[in-house]
Design a protein around this motif. Structure first.
Motif, PDB file in Angstrom:
ATOM      1  N   HIS A 174       0.830  -1.205   0.000  1.00 52.75           N
ATOM      2  CA  HIS A 174       0.000   0.000   0.000  1.00 52.75           C
ATOM      3  C   HIS A 174       0.866   1.256   0.000  1.00 52.75           C
ATOM      4  CE1 HIS A 174      -2.405   3.216   1.926  1.00 52.75           C
ATOM      5  NE2 HIS A 174      -3.394   2.704   1.214  1.00 52.75           N
ATOM      6  N   ASP A 175       1.896   1.262   0.830  1.00 52.27           N
ATOM      7  CA  ASP A 175       2.734   2.463   0.968  1.00 52.27           C
ATOM      8  C   ASP A 175       3.606   2.738  -0.245  1.00 52.27           C
ATOM      9  OD1 ASP A 175       1.631   2.622   3.481  1.00 52.27           O
ATOM     10  OD2 ASP A 175       3.522   3.093   4.479  1.00 52.27           O
ATOM     11  N   GLN A 176       3.897   1.700  -1.054  1.00 53.17           N
ATOM     12  CA  GLN A 176       4.791   1.920  -2.188  1.00 53.17           C
ATOM     13  C   GLN A 176       4.145   2.833  -3.251  1.00 53.17           C
ATOM     14  OE1 GLN A 176       5.724  -1.896  -3.939  1.00 53.17           O
ATOM     15  NE2 GLN A 176       3.674  -2.206  -4.747  1.00 53.17           N
ATOM     16  N   TRP A 177       2.824   3.000  -3.189  1.00 49.10           N
ATOM     17  CA  TRP A 177       2.149   3.881  -4.142  1.00 49.10           C
ATOM     18  C   TRP A 177       2.290   5.356  -3.763  1.00 49.10           C
ATOM     19  CZ3 TRP A 177       0.588   2.351  -8.749  1.00 49.10           C
ATOM     20  CH2 TRP A 177       0.322   0.994  -8.961  1.00 49.10           C
ATOM     21  N   LYS A 178       2.738   5.618  -2.547  1.00 46.45           N
ATOM     22  CA  LYS A 178       2.930   7.015  -2.157  1.00 46.45           C
ATOM     23  C   LYS A 178       4.072   7.612  -2.971  1.00 46.45           C
ATOM     24  CE  LYS A 178       1.268   6.257   2.567  1.00 46.45           C
ATOM     25  NZ  LYS A 178       1.620   6.284   4.016  1.00 46.45           N
ATOM     26  N   LYS A 179       3.893   8.811  -3.441  1.00 47.06           N
ATOM     27  CA  LYS A 179       4.862   9.422  -4.344  1.00 47.06           C
ATOM     28  C   LYS A 179       6.123   9.868  -3.614  1.00 47.06           C
ATOM     29  CE  LYS A 179       2.248   8.927  -7.951  1.00 47.06           C
ATOM     30  NZ  LYS A 179       2.590   7.927  -8.988  1.00 47.06           N
ATOM     31  N   HIS A 180       7.050   8.948  -3.486  1.00 49.41           N
ATOM     32  CA  HIS A 180       8.382   9.251  -2.971  1.00 49.41           C
ATOM     33  C   HIS A 180       8.375  10.024  -1.665  1.00 49.41           C
ATOM     34  CE1 HIS A 180       8.896   7.913  -6.976  1.00 49.41           C
ATOM     35  NE2 HIS A 180       8.790   9.087  -7.561  1.00 49.41           N
ATOM     36  N   PRO A 181       7.830   9.419  -0.604  1.00 51.98           N
ATOM     37  CA  PRO A 181       7.857  10.106   0.697  1.00 51.98           C
ATOM     38  C   PRO A 181       9.289  10.318   1.163  1.00 51.98           C
ATOM     39  CG  PRO A 181       7.277   7.799   0.964  1.00 51.98           C
ATOM     40  CD  PRO A 181       7.278   8.067  -0.512  1.00 51.98           C
ATOM     41  N   GLU A 182       9.470  11.331   1.994  1.00 56.65           N
ATOM     42  CA  GLU A 182      10.822  11.654   2.473  1.00 56.65           C
ATOM     43  C   GLU A 182      11.421  10.487   3.248  1.00 56.65           C
ATOM     44  OE1 GLU A 182      13.009  14.989   5.320  1.00 56.65           O
ATOM     45  OE2 GLU A 182      11.028  15.393   4.461  1.00 56.65           O
ATOM     46  N   THR A 183      10.576   9.810   4.032  1.00 54.97           N
ATOM     47  CA  THR A 183      11.031   8.633   4.772  1.00 54.97           C
ATOM     48  C   THR A 183      10.105   7.467   4.425  1.00 54.97           C
ATOM     49  OG1 THR A 183      11.744  10.069   6.587  1.00 54.97           O
ATOM     50  CG2 THR A 183      11.597   7.710   7.047  1.00 54.97           C
ATOM     51  N   PRO A 184      10.441   6.697   3.393  1.00 56.35           N
ATOM     52  CA  PRO A 184       9.567   5.592   2.994  1.00 56.35           C
ATOM     53  C   PRO A 184       9.575   4.477   4.037  1.00 56.35           C
ATOM     54  CG  PRO A 184      11.620   5.538   1.750  1.00 56.35           C
ATOM     55  CD  PRO A 184      11.618   6.819   2.529  1.00 56.35           C
ATOM     56  N   SER A 185       8.442   3.806   4.158  1.00 57.02           N
ATOM     57  CA  SER A 185       8.334   2.654   5.057  1.00 57.02           C
ATOM     58  C   SER A 185       8.267   1.389   4.213  1.00 57.02           C
ATOM     59  CB  SER A 185       7.077   2.774   5.928  1.00 57.02           C
ATOM     60  OG  SER A 185       7.169   3.883   6.785  1.00 57.02           O
ATOM     61  N   ARG A 186       9.166   0.447   4.487  1.00 52.47           N
ATOM     62  CA  ARG A 186       9.242  -0.768   3.678  1.00 52.47           C
ATOM     63  C   ARG A 186       9.411  -2.001   4.556  1.00 52.47           C
ATOM     64  NH1 ARG A 186       9.954  -0.294  -1.733  1.00 52.47           N
ATOM     65  NH2 ARG A 186       8.701  -2.179  -1.543  1.00 52.47           N
ATOM     66  N   SER A 187       8.835  -3.105   4.070  1.00 49.06           N
ATOM     67  CA  SER A 187       9.094  -4.407   4.685  1.00 49.06           C
ATOM     68  C   SER A 187       9.930  -5.272   3.760  1.00 49.06           C
ATOM     69  CB  SER A 187       7.774  -5.121   5.012  1.00 49.06           C
ATOM     70  OG  SER A 187       7.158  -5.625   3.839  1.00 49.06           O
ATOM     71  N   VAL A 188      10.230  -4.746   2.564  1.00 48.84           N
ATOM     72  CA  VAL A 188      11.115  -5.405   1.592  1.00 48.84           C
ATOM     73  C   VAL A 188      12.213  -4.410   1.248  1.00 48.84           C
ATOM     74  CG1 VAL A 188      11.309  -6.513  -0.654  1.00 48.84           C
ATOM     75  CG2 VAL A 188       9.185  -6.730   0.647  1.00 48.84           C
ATOM     76  N   LYS A 189      13.452  -4.784   1.487  1.00 46.70           N
ATOM     77  CA  LYS A 189      14.563  -3.869   1.227  1.00 46.70           C
ATOM     78  C   LYS A 189      15.636  -4.543   0.380  1.00 46.70           C
ATOM     79  CE  LYS A 189      13.771  -1.251   5.494  1.00 46.70           C
ATOM     80  NZ  LYS A 189      14.354  -0.671   6.728  1.00 46.70           N
ATOM     81  N   VAL A 190      16.222  -3.748  -0.494  1.00 45.78           N
ATOM     82  CA  VAL A 190      17.260  -4.225  -1.413  1.00 45.78           C
ATOM     83  C   VAL A 190      18.523  -3.415  -1.169  1.00 45.78           C
ATOM     84  CG1 VAL A 190      17.914  -4.570  -3.824  1.00 45.78           C
ATOM     85  CG2 VAL A 190      15.514  -4.800  -3.138  1.00 45.78           C
ATOM     86  N   PHE A 191      19.662  -4.100  -1.113  1.00 42.69           N
ATOM     87  CA  PHE A 191      20.945  -3.422  -0.925  1.00 42.69           C
ATOM     88  C   PHE A 191      21.906  -3.830  -2.035  1.00 42.69           C
ATOM     89  CE2 PHE A 191      19.071  -3.851   3.288  1.00 42.69           C
ATOM     90  CZ  PHE A 191      19.136  -2.541   3.756  1.00 42.69           C
ATOM     91  N   ARG A 192      22.645  -2.853  -2.524  1.00 43.30           N
ATOM     92  CA  ARG A 192      23.677  -3.084  -3.545  1.00 43.30           C
ATOM     93  C   ARG A 192      25.042  -2.848  -2.922  1.00 43.30           C
ATOM     94  NH1 ARG A 192      25.897   1.079  -6.610  1.00 43.30           N
ATOM     95  NH2 ARG A 192      24.043   2.374  -6.213  1.00 43.30           N
ATOM     96  N   CYS A 193      25.947  -3.802  -3.149  1.00 44.00           N
ATOM     97  CA  CYS A 193      27.316  -3.662  -2.670  1.00 44.00           C
ATOM     98  C   CYS A 193      28.262  -3.950  -3.823  1.00 44.00           C
ATOM     99  CB  CYS A 193      27.583  -4.631  -1.515  1.00 44.00           C
ATOM    100  SG  CYS A 193      29.258  -4.512  -0.818  1.00 44.00           S
ATOM    101  N   GLN A 194      29.314  -3.153  -3.954  1.00 44.60           N
ATOM    102  CA  GLN A 194      30.268  -3.365  -5.031  1.00 44.60           C
ATOM    103  C   GLN A 194      31.686  -3.058  -4.551  1.00 44.60           C
ATOM    104  OE1 GLN A 194      27.892  -0.730  -7.393  1.00 44.60           O
ATOM    105  NE2 GLN A 194      29.498   0.845  -7.472  1.00 44.60           N
ATOM    106  N   LEU A 195      32.630  -3.778  -5.158  1.00 41.17           N
ATOM    107  CA  LEU A 195      34.037  -3.635  -4.792  1.00 41.17           C
ATOM    108  C   LEU A 195      34.891  -3.682  -6.048  1.00 41.17           C
ATOM    109  CD1 LEU A 195      34.212  -6.275  -1.885  1.00 41.17           C
ATOM    110  CD2 LEU A 195      34.149  -3.787  -1.595  1.00 41.17           C
ATOM    111  N   PRO A 196      36.018  -2.965  -6.049  1.00 44.47           N
ATOM    112  CA  PRO A 196      36.964  -3.116  -7.162  1.00 44.47           C
ATOM    113  C   PRO A 196      37.696  -4.450  -7.053  1.00 44.47           C
ATOM    114  CG  PRO A 196      37.883  -1.682  -5.489  1.00 44.47           C
ATOM    115  CD  PRO A 196      36.468  -1.982  -5.063  1.00 44.47           C
TER     116      PRO A 196
END
Length: 400
Positions: A131-153
């Motif tokens: 439901h909350d993902q439809w909110k137009k880019h809130p300053e502090t989004p609330s999520r129960s699904v999170k994605v993280f990107r990590c990169q190294l040389p």
């Protein structure tokens, strides 16, 4: 070992698409939910399949695995996401590891690159997330699904620059952060006041370990001995089962097997038929038959697939439903460089069967989870950059 040979061997470990180096720009903003998506030229995808690993050591972080369930194999083992990032924004519980994909890119800064998904196992939290993902880019989004990107040389403090030895003897250059004894996932910043050895990511996991019927810390507390090693298993029995994600190019699947999969498939044909039957009944009843037919046709060559990946800028997700699909304006810009995020991969609901999720009213369920990442895979001062996941649900009406 020859440097070029090493580089080729390292590159062979990752999930990629046949169009990986296609960097053609497309300046036309388009709606991701357009009806004519079904008619577009299809970009070849790399498909991910869940298999029990032949060698358990292949899922250790120094082998740069793609894996689902169990504990994450952190790429940067020291600079983990913050405690706030590790929590469900609705219930406050630590998130559970879903899967990770090893997906390096040609640039030196992304020689090693992994994407991680964590989610709260509570369906009520996922409903609130959707439901909350439809909110137009809130300053502090609330999520129960999170994605993280990590990169190294290629040259970094954690791993050798040569490809790892394929015999289980490879060791990382440095020891990682001390992880929570209960979940084996997040940094163990809190310490047991009694034994001064057991570490936890949160008071909730410390309490869970103390009260658990299996390997209760209340019993083992004073028997523990100090160890400088990274933990190899978590005390919690509620983690999802661990699998290696193996990949295959979709173009190589040129015909449907007569037996609908091998006899050794981890999901039985009867269970798959039951699953697809329920989805088909729902979609037909909700006017989603066209989207379902297109989705079913695309995955029918490999119904066991749990993941679809492409690094091509032209690639798009396939959607089981026409409703609940985002437009380009629904995908927020990168938090770090302000650049555009694009589709990189999606998780299919078949993964729920591999995780033995029960088919109950309050059981975790999704139609697809689509991951959008910074198109420039920008660098930032943090080890793990948060990206964006769009959740489409099938079993609940979409309202926004």
């Amino acid at each position: 070992m020859d440097i070029d040979e090493n580089e080729n061997k390292l590159r062979s470990l990752h999930i990629s698409s046949l169009d990986e180096e296609d960097d053609e720009d497309d300046d036309v903003e388009e709606e991701l939910s357009d009806e004519d998506d079904d008619e577009e030229d299809r970009v070849p995808m790399t498909l991910g399949f869940a298999e029990k690993p032949k060698n358990p050591w292949s899922l250790l972080r120094q082998y740069f695995p793609s894996k689902a369930g169990g504990m994450p194999a952190w790429l940067d083992p020291v600079n983990l996401p913050s405690e706030k990032s590790s929590l469900c924004d609705f219930c406050g519980e630590p998130l559970q590891f879903l899967l990770q994909v090893y997906a390096p890119l040609p640039e030196e800064s992304t020689f090693h690159r992994s994407l991680f998904i964590f989610m709260c196992p509570s369906m009520s939290c996922l409903l609130r997330d959707q439901h909350d993902q439809w909110k137009k880019h809130p300053e502090t989004p609330s999520r129960s699904v999170k994605v993280f990107r990590c990169q190294l040389p290629r040259v970094n403090p954690f791993y050798a620059s040569e490809a790892p030895a394929e015999d289980g003897t490879e060791q990382p250059l440095t020891v990682g952060a001390i992880l929570c004894n209960w979940c084996g996932t997040w940094k163990g910043d809190k310490i047991c006041s009694s034994c001064r050895i057991a570490r936890y990511c949160s008071g909730k996991h410390q309490t869970a370990h103390w009260r658990s019927s299996n390997a209760s810390h209340k019993v083992l507390c004073r028997q523990l001995e100090t160890s400088g090693k990274e933990i190899e298993s978590a005390a919690s029995k509620s983690l999802w089962p661990e699998y290696e994600i193996v990949n295959e190019d979709e173009l190589e699947l040129d015909e449907i097997p007569d037996n609908n999969g091998s006899a050794s498939a981890l999901v039985s044909r009867s269970r798959k038929d039951e699953y697809f039957g329920k989805l088909q009944t729902y979609f037909k009843g909700s006017g989603e038959s066209r989207s379902w037919a297109s989705f079913h046709e695309r995955i029918s060559l490999a119904p066991d697939q749990i993941l679809r990946y492409s690094s091509s800028a032209q690639a798009k997700a396939i959607w089981p439903m026409a409703s609940g699909r985002p437009s380009t304006v629904d995908i927020p810009k990168c938090n770090y460089c302000g650049g555009t995020r694009g589709f990189e991969f999606q998780v299919l609901p078949q993964l729920l069967y591999f995780f033995h999720v029960e088919d109950g009213e309050d059981s975790l369920d999704w139609a697809t989870i689509v991951v959008y990442t910074c198109e420039s895979s920008c660098e930032a001062s943090v080890g793990y950059k948060e990206e964006f996941a769009w959740v489409q649900l099938a079993s609940q009406s979409i309202s926004h």
